[in-house]
Design a protein around this motif. Structure first.
Motif, PDB file in Angstrom:
ATOM      1  N   HIS A 135       0.934  -1.123  -0.145  1.00 57.21           N
ATOM      2  CA  HIS A 135      -0.025   0.094  -0.131  1.00 57.21           C
ATOM      3  C   HIS A 135       0.845   1.193  -0.109  1.00 57.21           C
ATOM      4  O   HIS A 135       0.592   2.201  -0.713  1.00 57.21           O
ATOM      5  N   ASP A 136       1.734   1.215   0.746  1.00 51.66           N
ATOM      6  CA  ASP A 136       2.988   2.455   0.989  1.00 51.66           C
ATOM      7  C   ASP A 136       3.475   2.555  -0.521  1.00 51.66           C
ATOM      8  O   ASP A 136       4.003   3.793  -0.990  1.00 51.66           O
ATOM      9  N   LEU A 137       3.661   1.409  -1.374  1.00 51.51           N
ATOM     10  CA  LEU A 137       4.301   1.762  -2.604  1.00 51.51           C
ATOM     11  C   LEU A 137       3.351   1.877  -3.400  1.00 51.51           C
ATOM     12  O   LEU A 137       3.596   1.743  -4.882  1.00 51.51           O
ATOM     13  N   GLN A 138       1.935   2.327  -3.167  1.00 56.33           N
ATOM     14  CA  GLN A 138       0.959   2.705  -4.078  1.00 56.33           C
ATOM     15  C   GLN A 138       0.944   1.476  -5.170  1.00 56.33           C
ATOM     16  O   GLN A 138       0.207   1.588  -6.472  1.00 56.33           O
ATOM     17  N   THR A 139       0.599   0.258  -4.592  1.00 59.60           N
ATOM     18  CA  THR A 139       0.524  -0.833  -5.445  1.00 59.60           C
ATOM     19  C   THR A 139      -1.057  -1.313  -4.997  1.00 59.60           C
ATOM     20  O   THR A 139      -1.095  -1.620  -4.094  1.00 59.60           O
ATOM     21  N   VAL A 140      -1.618  -1.660  -6.083  1.00 59.45           N
ATOM     22  CA  VAL A 140      -2.958  -2.259  -6.033  1.00 59.45           C
ATOM     23  C   VAL A 140      -2.866  -3.889  -5.953  1.00 59.45           C
ATOM     24  O   VAL A 140      -2.386  -4.486  -7.064  1.00 59.45           O
ATOM     25  N   LEU A 141      -3.152  -4.576  -4.771  1.00 53.27           N
ATOM     26  CA  LEU A 141      -3.366  -5.963  -4.803  1.00 53.27           C
ATOM     27  C   LEU A 141      -4.704  -6.428  -5.172  1.00 53.27           C
ATOM     28  O   LEU A 141      -5.655  -5.647  -4.901  1.00 53.27           O
ATOM     29  N   VAL A 142      -4.538  -7.587  -5.967  1.00 54.75           N
ATOM     30  CA  VAL A 142      -5.648  -7.940  -6.534  1.00 54.75           C
ATOM     31  C   VAL A 142      -5.763  -9.507  -6.177  1.00 54.75           C
ATOM     32  O   VAL A 142      -5.358 -10.439  -6.999  1.00 54.75           O
ATOM     33  N   PRO A 143      -6.623  -9.849  -4.979  1.00 54.96           N
ATOM     34  CA  PRO A 143      -6.452 -11.260  -4.728  1.00 54.96           C
ATOM     35  C   PRO A 143      -7.546 -11.869  -5.667  1.00 54.96           C
ATOM     36  O   PRO A 143      -8.758 -11.433  -5.649  1.00 54.96           O
ATOM     37  N   VAL A 144      -7.249 -13.031  -6.456  1.00 51.19           N
ATOM     38  CA  VAL A 144      -7.932 -13.575  -7.426  1.00 51.19           C
ATOM     39  C   VAL A 144      -8.084 -15.150  -6.830  1.00 51.19           C
ATOM     40  O   VAL A 144      -7.238 -15.548  -6.016  1.00 51.19           O
ATOM     41  N   MET A 145      -8.957 -15.794  -7.539  1.00 50.56           N
ATOM     42  CA  MET A 145      -9.117 -17.302  -7.208  1.00 50.56           C
ATOM     43  C   MET A 145      -8.825 -17.972  -8.454  1.00 50.56           C
ATOM     44  O   MET A 145      -9.985 -18.109  -9.311  1.00 50.56           O
ATOM     45  N   TRP A 146      -7.845 -18.236  -8.852  1.00 46.70           N
ATOM     46  CA  TRP A 146      -7.565 -18.969 -10.437  1.00 46.70           C
ATOM     47  C   TRP A 146      -7.651 -20.252 -10.331  1.00 46.70           C
ATOM     48  O   TRP A 146      -7.173 -20.955 -11.183  1.00 46.70           O
ATOM     49  N   GLY A 147      -7.746 -20.912  -8.988  1.00 45.46           N
ATOM     50  CA  GLY A 147      -7.689 -22.353  -9.268  1.00 45.46           C
ATOM     51  C   GLY A 147      -6.237 -22.808  -8.770  1.00 45.46           C
ATOM     52  O   GLY A 147      -5.263 -21.873  -8.767  1.00 45.46           O
ATOM     53  N   LYS A 148      -5.894 -24.169  -8.885  1.00 46.55           N
ATOM     54  CA  LYS A 148      -4.397 -24.478  -9.077  1.00 46.55           C
ATOM     55  C   LYS A 148      -3.821 -24.349 -10.302  1.00 46.55           C
ATOM     56  O   LYS A 148      -4.278 -24.591 -11.457  1.00 46.55           O
ATOM     57  N   LYS A 149      -2.642 -23.452 -10.025  1.00 41.00           N
ATOM     58  CA  LYS A 149      -1.971 -23.203 -11.257  1.00 41.00           C
ATOM     59  C   LYS A 149      -0.372 -23.693 -11.240  1.00 41.00           C
ATOM     60  O   LYS A 149       0.037 -23.783 -10.023  1.00 41.00           O
ATOM     61  N   ASP A 150       0.265 -23.642 -12.377  1.00 43.07           N
ATOM     62  CA  ASP A 150       1.669 -23.829 -12.158  1.00 43.07           C
ATOM     63  C   ASP A 150       2.326 -22.928 -11.470  1.00 43.07           C
ATOM     64  O   ASP A 150       1.853 -21.687 -11.412  1.00 43.07           O
TER      65      ASP A 150
END
Lengths: 282, 193
Positions: free
Chosen positions: A62-77
């Motif tokens: 947040h301090d670095l002005q970064t937007v976190l986008v928590p997603v649910m993409w299932g099991k991935k490599d």
């Protein structure tokens, strides 16, 4: 994806007049990485031997002005569990994190992505990936921990006892077997000591065994395979402090964009995009 | 045979109420309803949210889609591929125009659907205003989901009662396209709340 994110920039609660801090001349040199990690741990008030929780890193993003986008993409490599997008025109940074990753992988990817945020000039280069891997490993298991683990493991005679010792250390620190093993050997190499040498198949098997002990982050947050759209948005906002969903809702209201936009910008199923569209406009 | 290719949203809107939606040939016009593999792939991603849209990945709907996938062959494959790229590039260039008209630009999968209409001459079934705008620019035959229902009604494949309950269901979902609402009276003699 990047182009679509541009539409959300105006709704972010960040000061667009200043640029977030970046590292000067980032390098994978052992001393440089350890110094960077030491500074980061001091800023986060985390002593070298303290176990890192993924929540420790959220404020830094947040301090670095970064937007976190928590997603649910299932099991991935492995490499598909996090995605970093930098939009140079708006100086905005977006980090997609797959909540369906195992807790220990999730922490590694968060630290890896944090390194990318500190090094926008290396974005998209092999150098940038190498630096991010180095910083993540060292942050989760700094030189002090690696030295003490090396001392403990090197005196053990058989491969089996060495593997077990590393497994115990990794489990206790809630990090991957790989991270502990590689950081021990990076330390040994830097200190001019003989490395701990294990067969690749042994390392892979042990890493899988350690990982299996930990749940996915989505399971920790939602206690189930699926969750209601409202719960997901609430948990994402509360656990990650992300302004993403508020920005998305404002954009949808202003533009009239449909679920197709959400589907593309988050790379999720159309069913989930429709559910979120209804949730955010409701 | 008269092929109709549904985009993802049109399928979503109709498939639950008119199951099994895809198939044919229906009536003397031999109407055949299909979707693209790319559209099916969009639905094969398992929903992770427990919502009123999760039915789309249930076995009976998946089976109906799998049985009715359109796949081009021969020279058409290349033509469709090139048309798809061309439409996608055009959409990208026109992005600001879409935005100024409050239209959602078609996704890459939507562009593939339109490319099939462009090359094969199929009618594309969609309720998306951004798709409609693109189809007009490329002179692609395009009908709304409600117009497809009218065709099926005239062929006595579905009943007016089913259409009415589908419209009420979509209205409850807040997913009834404005055109459906505007044209329901003229097409079906139905008044909607």
């Amino acid at each position: 994806m990047g182009e679509l994110l541009t539409s959300l920039v105006e709704y972010l609660p960040f000061n667009r007049l200043v640029k977030p801090a970046t590292l000067i001349r980032p390098s994978t040199n052992y001393d440089y990485v350890q110094d960077a990690v030491k500074n980061l741990r001091v800023e986060l008030k985390l002593p070298a031997n303290e176990v890192v929780d993924f929540k420790d890193l959220i404020g830094r993003f947040h301090d670095l002005q970064t937007v976190l986008v928590p997603v649910m993409w299932g099991k991935k490599d492995r490499h598909e569990n996090a995605l970093h997008i930098y939009l140079p025109e708006s100086h905005s940074t977006w980090v997609f994190l797959n909540l369906d990753s195992n807790l220990i992988d999730f922490k590694f990817w968060m630290a890896h992505e944090l390194a990318h945020v500190y090094t926008p000039d290396l974005c998209g280069t092999d150098e940038g990936e190498d630096f991010a891997d180095a910083l993540a490993g060292a942050f989760l298991f700094p030189a002090e921990c690696a030295e003490s683990a090396y001392t403990e493991v090197v005196r053990l005679r058989t491969e089996a006892t060495r593997v077990n010792a590393i497994k115990t250390i990794a489990t206790k620190a809630v990090i991957s077997f790989y991270t502990v093993y590689y950081e021990i050997n990076k330390f040994a190499n830097h200190a001019g000591k003989p490395p701990i040498s294990l067969a690749a198949s042994t390392v892979g098997g042990a890493a899988t065994n350690v990982a299996k002990q930990f749940p996915t982050v989505s399971k920790l947050l939602f206690e189930g395979v699926t969750t209601k759209p409202g719960q997901y948005v609430k948990a994402a906002k509360e656990a990650f402090g992300t302004p993403f969903f508020d920005a998305l809702a404002s954009h949808l209201k202003a533009s009239g964009d449909t679920a197709t936009y959400i589907q593309q910008v988050m790379d999720i199923s159309l069913a989930d995009a429709k559910a979120l569209h209804t949730e955010l406009l409701g | 045979m008269n092929q109709r290719l549904l985009d993802s949203n049109a399928y979503f809107r109709l498939a639950k109420s008119f199951h099994p939606l895809l198939g044919g040939p229906y009536g003397k016009d031999e109407l055949v309803l299909k979707v693209l593999v790319d559209v099916d792939t969009e639905f094969s991603k398992n929903p992770r949210l427990d919502s009123k849209f999760s039915w789309v990945s249930e076995a009976e709907f998946t089976a109906n889609r799998k049985k009715n996938l359109f796949s081009a062959s021969g020279d058409k494959v290349d033509d469709i591929h090139h048309a798809s790229i061309f439409i996608r590039d055009w959409v990208k260039e026109q992005r600001s125009k879409f935005q100024s008209q409050r239209l959602t630009p078609p996704s890459p999968v939507d562009c593939a659907v339109l490319a099939h209409g462009y090359v094969m001459g199929f009618a594309i079934v969609s309720d998306d205003a951004g798709m409609a705008y693109t189809a007009r620019e490329f002179e692609i035959c395009f009908i709304g989901g409600h117009e497809l229902l009218k065709e099926l009604l005239d062929m006595e494949i579905i009943t007016i009662q089913k259409i009415q309950s589908a419209m009420e269901y979509l209205s409850w979902l807040d997913d009834l396209p404005p055109r459906w609402r505007r044209e329901a009276k003229a097409l079906f003699g139905l008044s909607l709340p």
